[in-house]
Design an enzyme around this catalytic site. Structure first.
Site, PDB file in Angstrom:
ATOM      1  N   LYS A 165      51.327 -13.706  21.812  1.00  0.00           N
ATOM      2  CA  LYS A 165      50.253 -12.822  22.245  1.00  0.00           C
ATOM      3  C   LYS A 165      49.685 -12.018  21.071  1.00  0.00           C
ATOM      4  CE  LYS A 165      50.810 -14.091  26.503  1.00  0.00           C
ATOM      5  NZ  LYS A 165      49.817 -14.945  27.181  1.00  0.00           N
ATOM      6  N   ASP A 198      47.551 -16.592  21.718  1.00  0.00           N
ATOM      7  CA  ASP A 198      46.818 -16.242  22.935  1.00  0.00           C
ATOM      8  C   ASP A 198      46.335 -14.792  22.893  1.00  0.00           C
ATOM      9  OD1 ASP A 198      45.807 -16.060  25.478  1.00  0.00           O
ATOM     10  OD2 ASP A 198      47.711 -16.351  26.510  1.00  0.00           O
ATOM     11  N   GLU A 224      44.155 -19.705  21.975  1.00  0.00           N
ATOM     12  CA  GLU A 224      43.889 -19.664  23.419  1.00  0.00           C
ATOM     13  C   GLU A 224      43.138 -18.398  23.808  1.00  0.00           C
ATOM     14  OE1 GLU A 224      46.167 -19.824  27.760  1.00  0.00           O
ATOM     15  OE2 GLU A 224      47.332 -19.923  25.921  1.00  0.00           O
ATOM     16  N   ASP A 247      41.581 -20.381  29.178  1.00  0.00           N
ATOM     17  CA  ASP A 247      42.504 -20.061  30.259  1.00  0.00           C
ATOM     18  C   ASP A 247      41.812 -19.199  31.306  1.00  0.00           C
ATOM     19  OD1 ASP A 247      44.562 -19.257  31.930  1.00  0.00           O
ATOM     20  OD2 ASP A 247      45.938 -18.759  30.340  1.00  0.00           O
ATOM     21  N   LYS A 271      46.897 -22.495  35.479  1.00  0.00           N
ATOM     22  CA  LYS A 271      47.924 -21.663  36.093  1.00  0.00           C
ATOM     23  C   LYS A 271      47.807 -21.822  37.608  1.00  0.00           C
ATOM     24  CE  LYS A 271      48.550 -18.095  32.565  1.00  0.00           C
ATOM     25  NZ  LYS A 271      47.820 -18.640  31.419  1.00  0.00           N
TER      26      LYS A 271
END
Length: 376
Positions: A165, A198, A224, A247, A271
């Site tokens: 992250k 991400d 991402e 995403d 997801k």
């Protein structure tokens, strides 16, 4: 076969790492999970889970799941749970949008369908691809060295992928800190590992370009969800030298079609609860595959039942387009169900028993918070 009763349960899932940090100053210490138990008149039952990533990740929150189920569940009483598209038509007719609320019902119906057919759900989603599914960790934003150690801990547990992250605010260190985080996390990279960097939509194109410029050449990762909007993402796409995976911007069939038509990305993160369950995820997976996009199969977060849905979808996804699946169990410290899918040799395999293969722990579930059934 007909749905006779639907029960709803609510459980708090503590985050296993204490505090989970995302871009934009977002942090979480626990997640509110909602479970559904769909019961048929012939005795078969199925389970599903929806655990939103707080209320600031996408337009979803646990309170919305519970309220949505009050609209959705009555519409399914009397329907055949094996008719997945018809079940979804009924949910769409009862409530527009709110994919996260539709997820636990849709997944529970797939669980029932597998039990009725005597097959694991992955066999119904296209057929089992032999071998273990490679798993990806979720490494929250932190001090660079702490993140490096977190990657190492997950590596020792057998994870082959790592989602790192980033998206630090300027006051926190901005692109410079994010570049240090990524270099630390990739410092001990092993052959066969795959890294996602991400930002969860937390960077502007300017910040993303500064971040990329600060990295040394030769780092192998996929970027991402750098930006929050389509305009920003397409602007960055023109000037980005690393693969992009979308995403949060990809939540529906139309979003997949837009991503393909605009050449916005090289892959997608699917997801289960963000897409709305296994039915739309299967469709969007096949759309992405037809367009030559790679994918990760994940969920926002969740416990054992959420992971079961992730694993069955990933188990039926061709390996040349599948990069990793997220083991949501590693994110929380509470076990909600028995699910025989240990991490071995860098991955996990969906159990070869009918349905999802989960056995919920009713001592954890407690009493249902809502019940919907056909009343005379």
């Amino acid at each position: 076969m007909k749905i006779a009763r639907i029960e709803v349960y609510s459980v708090t899932l503590p985050y296993a790492g204490g505090t989970y940090r995302l871009s934009g100053g977002r942090s979480f210490t626990a997640f509110a999970a909602v479970f559904t138990r769909v019961m048929t008149e012939c005795g078969l039952e199925g389970w599903g889970e929806s655990t939103p990533f707080g209320s600031t990740y996408i337009a979803a929150h646990a309170g919305g799941v519970k309220a949505g189920l009050a609209e959705l569940a009555p519409a399914l009483i009397g329907m055949d749970p094996r008719h997945h598209d018809r079940i979804y038509d009924a949910m769409d007719a009862a409530l527009v949008g709110h994919a996260h609320a539709k997820t636990p019902l849709d997944v529970a119906c797939w669980d029932i369908a597998g039990k009725a057919a005597g097959l694991p759900v992955c066999d119904l989603l296209g057929g089992r691809v032999p071998g273990a599914v490679p798993l990806i960790s979720s490494i929250g934003s932190d001090d660079p060295q702490a993140m490096r150690e977190n990657v190492a801990s997950h590596r020792e547990l057998g994870f082959l992928g790592h989602s790192v992250k980033v998206g630090s605010a300027e006051a926190e260190g901005g692109p410079m800190l994010d570049a240090e985080r990524v270099q630390a996390c990739l410092a001990d990279r092993r052959p066969g590992e795959w890294f996602l960097v991400d930002a969860n939509g937390g960077m502007s194109p300017e910040q993303a370009l500064r971040f990329l410029a600060l990295l040394p050449k030769g780092l192998d990762f996929t970027f991402e969800a750098p930006c929050a909007s389509w305009r920003e993402t397409l602007s960055l796409r023109k000037r980005c030298h690393v693969p992009l995976l979308l995403d949060e911007l990809v939540q529906s069939d139309a979003d997949i079609a837009q991503a393909v038509a605009s050449d916005a990305c090289d892959g997608v993160g699917l997801k289960i609860s963000k897409q709305g369950g296994l039915t739309p995820t299967r469709r969007q997976r096949d759309m992405a595959r037809a367009a030559g996009l790679v994918m990760s199969v994940q969920d926002t977060t969740g416990s054992d039942i959420a992971f079961a849905a992730v694993l069955h979808m990933a188990q039926s996804t061709p390996r040349h387009v599948l990069r990793c699946a997220l083991d949501t169990r590693s994110m929380v410290s509470l076990t909600t169900a028995a699910f025989d899918a240990p991490v071995q040799g860098g991955g996990a395999q969906a159990p070869a028993i009918p349905g999802l293969g989960v056995m919920p722990d009713m001592s954890i579930m407690g009493a249902p918070i809502a019940i919907y059934e056909d009343t005379p």
